[in-house]
Design an enzyme around this catalytic site. Structure first.
Site, PDB file in Angstrom:
ATOM      1  N   SER D  46      50.445  10.323  55.770  1.00 27.95           N
ATOM      2  CA  SER D  46      49.584  11.370  55.224  1.00 27.95           C
ATOM      3  C   SER D  46      50.366  12.670  55.244  1.00 27.95           C
ATOM      4  O   SER D  46      51.013  13.004  56.249  1.00 27.95           O
ATOM      5  CB  SER D  46      48.307  11.477  56.062  1.00 27.95           C
ATOM      6  OG  SER D  46      47.420  12.379  55.428  1.00 27.95           O
ATOM      7  N   GLU D  47      50.350  13.412  54.123  1.00 31.06           N
ATOM      8  CA  GLU D  47      51.282  14.523  53.971  1.00 31.06           C
ATOM      9  C   GLU D  47      51.046  15.661  54.949  1.00 31.06           C
ATOM     10  O   GLU D  47      51.913  16.517  55.124  1.00 31.06           O
ATOM     11  CB  GLU D  47      51.295  15.043  52.526  1.00 31.06           C
ATOM     12  CG  GLU D  47      49.987  15.618  52.032  1.00 31.06           C
ATOM     13  CD  GLU D  47      49.179  14.589  51.255  1.00 31.06           C
ATOM     14  OE1 GLU D  47      49.198  13.398  51.635  1.00 31.06           O
ATOM     15  OE2 GLU D  47      48.509  14.994  50.283  1.00 31.06           O
TER      16      GLU D  47
END
Lengths: 266, 221, 266, 221
Positions: D46-47
């Protein structure tokens, strides 16, 4: 299930003639075990990108000190921030280097240490290039585009995108997650992010979950292979103190000699 | 020949420029000797990836070393509470941040504060740049600690550099074995002289023009 | 002896009208205590650089959810990677934003999230600019120099060098060394390296030496002030679960409504 | 009207593209639903700064959440052994490294594999780019999981984008609620159809030209 654990020989087998290989060259954080595997592997015409290039004295090598400068015979180009070949201890390797530089069969690209890491970072972010404030008006300006931005001069620097990154860490899990200890962190985390193919040597492999996720420095996604240094290897954790001590003792002797010579001069 | 300061004394004088709360990087040579004289509360940074480390181990303490704790001079140091390790990208962000004072050695300093720090290999002509360009450019304050003259007696404080420049217009203060000289917009200001030296004698050892400070005084350590 | 511990009010007192202020805007890693101090401080004409700009619904703010969008009245420009103003919950703030954007009294600069962090990094390394592969041919290309390097198109991106970085960490020592927990690390470490003046809010302050030097993520040199959030503060560690739970519950309700509406449509 | 796949089924089909050992980022919308169908040994990134995290907590488990562990969709997740946290600069190095597969939602995909992902605010015209440009550009393999048609029935697989492009010539595979389409150098290849759909019906719902694969088959889940 991801399992990146491998032997050094298997891991370096993917390295090809002509590859750009990056690694810390000496001291804590230098992947001594992998440097030796690369030597055994025999890939030719390599470009080596290293923080410093300081060949060891023969006497130290004989005592087991790892010396990646032996890779020289496989090398066509060295990119480095620092190089030193002690005049007082001219080794066969130093002679070969100087001869090959004169002949033109070996190329040397010098840069500042900051240039080296920023160019790696540019590669990690897949940038086309960066304007660095370092080196304007100096030897490293040669051949580089200069540009004034907001009244300040900068030099264009190209990314360095290594084909192969050899790194060293304290511990890994089989997913390739890495933690470092002390100054052995060095430029290993950036090398891992910048390079196409990354091999990590470690002193210890633990189960996934044993490394605290807040403490992992290099996430496993950046690491292709994990190699555990055998404990009884000369560069393994049990035996490395031997040659480190020999190395310190030798340096102290050299320093004492140099100091004596200096006082004689003065 | 007149007595000059020993390297230790030059380092001692340079170290007086630091105050508690300062962060400092010490170059190889005379600057590294400063470490013994630095006031408590100064944190030393080493570009290979550590800040706030303690004194280096002596030769009779080598059993105590952690083989993964060396400074950029390849010396094994003691850990100190509050010390931090980091990678070399973080290190060069730190070095360029303007938050560090750099005390570096020098081959030449010019009137304009240009400095030649990095040597070039005699054997193969490759420059030994290392972190010197970054440290000189990025410092909040750049102090050059060096001998006033080269081994052959030639002055190292010069009108214009004859050796390859490491960084232009960067030097703030020059501490030598005979003088303390401040780099100002109007030129080099001779602020202090070593015990036994006169301003005239220092001027004679200097190629660059020196302005004599109104509060010129003898160096204290 | 270095001691960077301070109150929030003292720490934000240095912020000036017109400053470029950067911080995570919402969620773990957002310095909610410092955002509020900045609101109380009253500095005007700020440029805010934030990862996302998502004002809270009034109902949540009333329940104690921190909402930095209240700083809007003090803001002349927003630089952000993401903005969302829910049509279904138009708040007074959303109306003000839309009105001011139309009037031209508020400027909005949009970028990709990757652009934002790479531009901060360019500032941390004091670069003059970088060529980014992201955004070529898109809305963010407008007004930017385009350059082909080795056959690939890149956009020139200027560094973002904030005057003030407000960050959030799990623990600090009085030297300003910081460790983070979970995804609250966010962009805080980069903000600390890129900004001129850095204030960190933390849940806990420990003695120097208690943080393992291998685990410190942001070394204290990058931090000017450390502010401990009082435990009984609404955003302190004891009370923050209250509004987090309220926030989750509200979002679930909204999602359920949206889902119901969607199914009604289909 | 013919039955189309539910979002859950579309996500299930998209998730089949992943194999143990893959690293994957899932965009908001249909892609996030893939998380329930992903094979063991795939690590989700997840960024906002985590990779290898576990399933999100359900509403009746909220007492268990760690308030500092959310994904980019702002959902609280379970820790998993082997998970790692990192800052967002490392995150975008990861995203651009070509080591991640991205499964993202889409507004439009063109014949050339251009994709429009990010919406623009109706109220104030600001684009909601987020990490979409980086994720689309940097992916080792970019899979767009979306409905085949917009709410008004207009086709989303088009000759040329009419909406703002997020990244050009990046899409590898399109998984919709009626078809699986591969982007190839010679054009869009219809590889699979949803149960009950004929190639002709899919072509009718598509603006871009579709080549029918020689091994065209019904979607499996």
């Amino acid at each position: 299930m991801i399992n990146k654990v491998s032997t050094a020989a298997e891991a370096v087998a993917k390295i090809r003639d002509g590859d750009l290989v990056i690694a810390n060259f000496w001291g804590p954080g230098s992947p001594a075990h992998l440097w030796r595997a690369l030597l055994d592997h025999g890939a030719k015409d390599l470009t080596l990108c290293i923080n410093n290039y300081v060949p060891k004295a023969d006497v130290l090598r004989e005592k087991g000190t790892p010396d990646p400068s032996l890779i020289l015979a496989q090398t066509k180009k060295i990119m480095a921030a620092f190089t030193s070949i002690r005049a007082e201890e001219v080794s066969p390797i130093a002679e070969v280097i100087n001869k090959r530089l004169q002949e033109g069969s070996l190329e040397f690209e010098s840069m500042s240490h900051g240039n080296l890491v920023e160019r790696l970072y540019a590669a990690a972010l897949r940038l086309g290039g960066i304007y660095s404030p370092i080196g304007v008006g100096t030897v490293i300006e040669e051949g580089k585009e200069k540009r004034v931005i907001n009244g300040v001069e900068y030099l264009f620097q190209e990314p360095i995108r290594p084909d192969v990154g050899l790194i060293s860490a304290a511990k890994a899990d089989r997913l390739g997650n890495l933690v470092y200890h002390g100054t052995a962190r060095a430029s290993n985390p950036i090398i891992a992010m910048a390079s196409r193919y990354v091999i990590a040597e470690v002193f210890e492999i633990v189960d996934p979950g044993e490394l605290d996720p807040d403490h992992i420095v290099t996430p496993g996604i950046f690491v292709d292979r994990v190699v555990r240094i055998p404990d009884d290897d000369p560069v393994g954790r049990e035996r490395r103190r031997e040659w480190i001590m020999a190395s310190i003792k030798f340096r102290e002797e050299q320093n004492a000699k140099a100091e004596a010579a200096r006082r004689g001069d003065a | 020949m007149k007595d000059r300061l020993t390297d230790e004394l030059t380092a001692m004088r340079a170290a007086k420029e630091l105050a508690p709360g300062d962060y400092c990087n010490l170059g190889i040579g005379v600057p590294l000797l400063c470490v013994s004289y630095i006031p408590e509360g100064v944190m030393i940074q080493s570009e290979n990836g550590v800040i706030g480390y303690g004194p280096v181990y002596e030769n009779d303490e080598l059993d105590l070393i952690d083989p993964d704790m060396i400074d950029a001079g390849m010396r094994y140091f003691r850990p100190l509470p509050g010390m931090a390790f980091f990678d070399q990208l973080t290190s060069f962000c730190m070095i360029r941040s303007g938050r560090l004072i750099s005390i570096l050695g020098g081959l030449q300093v010019s009137e304009k504060g240009d400095v030649a720090i990095h040597a070039t290999s005699e054997e193969n002509k490759t420059p030994r740049i290392g972190g010197s360009m970054d440290l000189a450019w990025g410092a909040r304050r750049l102090i050059i600690a060096m001998t006033h003259n080269a081994k052959d007696g030639s002055p190292k404080v010069v009108r214009n550099l004859t050796m390859p420049v490491t960084a232009a217009a960067c030097v703030d203060l020059i501490v030598t074995d005979i003088a303390v000289i401040k780099v100002t917009d109007s030129g080099l200001l001779l602020q202090e002289f070593a015990p036994g030296w006169t301003p005239e004698e220092i001027i004679n050892q200097t190629e660059a023009s020196l302005i004599i400070a109104s509060d010129l005084k003898e160096m204290e350590f």
